[in-house]
Design a protein around this motif. Structure first.
Motif, short mmCIF file in Angstrom:
data_model
loop_
_atom_site.label_atom_id
_atom_site.label_comp_id
_atom_site.label_asym_id
_atom_site.label_seq_id
_atom_site.Cartn_x
_atom_site.Cartn_y
_atom_site.Cartn_z
N ARG A 32 37.63 33.18 39.69
CA ARG A 32 36.54 32.20 39.71
C ARG A 32 37.04 30.77 39.47
NH1 ARG A 32 32.75 35.68 41.58
NH2 ARG A 32 31.78 36.94 40.00
N THR A 33 38.15 30.65 38.77
CA THR A 33 38.72 29.34 38.46
C THR A 33 40.21 29.52 38.21
OG1 THR A 33 38.61 27.43 36.96
CG2 THR A 33 38.20 29.58 35.99
N ASP A 34 40.95 28.43 38.33
CA ASP A 34 42.38 28.46 38.00
C ASP A 34 42.74 27.25 37.13
OD1 ASP A 34 42.18 26.49 39.89
OD2 ASP A 34 43.79 27.23 41.16
N LYS A 35 41.79 26.85 36.30
CA LYS A 35 41.98 25.67 35.45
C LYS A 35 43.13 25.88 34.46
CE LYS A 35 39.53 22.45 32.49
NZ LYS A 35 38.26 22.05 31.90
N TYR A 36 43.23 27.09 33.92
CA TYR A 36 44.31 27.41 32.98
C TYR A 36 45.13 28.55 33.56
CZ TYR A 36 41.29 24.86 29.72
OH TYR A 36 40.51 23.92 29.12
N LYS A 37 46.27 28.82 32.97
CA LYS A 37 47.13 29.91 33.41
C LYS A 37 47.41 30.84 32.24
CE LYS A 37 48.01 28.32 37.57
NZ LYS A 37 46.78 28.37 38.31
N GLY A 38 47.24 32.15 32.45
CA GLY A 38 47.63 33.19 31.51
C GLY A 38 47.39 32.92 30.05
N TRP A 39 48.47 32.64 29.34
CA TRP A 39 48.42 32.47 27.88
C TRP A 39 47.58 31.28 27.43
CZ3 TRP A 39 50.04 36.19 24.74
CH2 TRP A 39 50.93 37.15 25.25
N ASP A 68 50.36 38.34 33.93
CA ASP A 68 48.96 38.21 33.55
C ASP A 68 48.79 38.66 32.10
OD1 ASP A 68 48.39 37.43 36.16
OD2 ASP A 68 47.86 39.46 36.78
N VAL A 69 47.79 38.09 31.42
CA VAL A 69 47.52 38.42 30.03
C VAL A 69 46.23 39.23 29.97
CG1 VAL A 69 47.08 37.51 27.72
CG2 VAL A 69 48.68 36.33 29.25
N TYR A 70 46.34 40.49 29.63
CA TYR A 70 45.18 41.37 29.52
C TYR A 70 44.58 41.23 28.12
CZ TYR A 70 46.54 43.35 33.95
OH TYR A 70 46.84 43.51 35.28
N TYR A 71 43.26 41.32 28.03
CA TYR A 71 42.62 41.13 26.73
C TYR A 71 41.39 42.00 26.58
CZ TYR A 71 38.99 38.43 29.06
OH TYR A 71 37.94 38.05 29.87
N SER A 72 41.01 42.21 25.34
CA SER A 72 39.70 42.76 24.99
C SER A 72 39.15 41.84 23.91
CB SER A 72 39.79 44.21 24.53
OG SER A 72 40.51 44.29 23.33
#
Length: 139
Positions: A68-75, A119-123
């Motif tokens: 939806r956006t690429d304003k930030y990257k990963g971390w 990529d940074v996966y999160y919950s």
């Protein structure tokens, strides 16, 4: 559907780049069970508890067509959310195409790499932060 976090009346807005496939809202009610001598257990109606919401997804390190956006990257996404938590301020959560628009506090935020993509996966799990309204008594 899009998911946005913001602080300080939208001074800083964070749009999640990858929308989770699902999210769960827990809406408890604080009823109480009492044991009586004559009737056994009875249930007393309580007050509505605080809603909570949780979901999981990932923050992409590179550009994806479906993001939806690429304003930030990963971390950088994780760092921004951690910064807000460290400042101990409520975060506005808005999920478009739903009625979800509420202040929340992040209860649990788990993140890290999962594969070789970077990529940074999160919950993440959050609880509603109701504004405290005190009634004053005039003397």
């Amino acid at each position: 559907m899009d998911i946005f976090f913001s602080v300080n009346n939208r001074k800083t807005v964070l749009q999640l780049p990858i929308v989770p496939s699902e999210f769960k809202i827990k809406s408890p009610f604080n009823n109480e069970t009492w044991s009586t001598i004559n009737q056994g257990d009875i249930l007393l109606i309580g007050q509505r508890g605080l809603k909570s919401i949780s979901f999981e997804s990932f923050f992409p390190k590179k550009k994806y067509k479906f993001a939806r956006t690429d304003k930030y990257k990963g971390w950088e996404y994780a760092e921004l959310l951690e910064t807000w938590r460290d400042k101990r301020i409520p975060i506005r959560l808005v999920i478009t195409n739903t009625k979800i628009n509420m202040l929340v506090l992040i209860d649990d935020f788990e993140y890290g790499p999962q594969d070789g993509t970077g990529d940074v996966y999160y919950s993440i799990s959050m609880t509603e932060f109701p504004e405290i309204k005190l009634k004053t008594k005039r003397v």
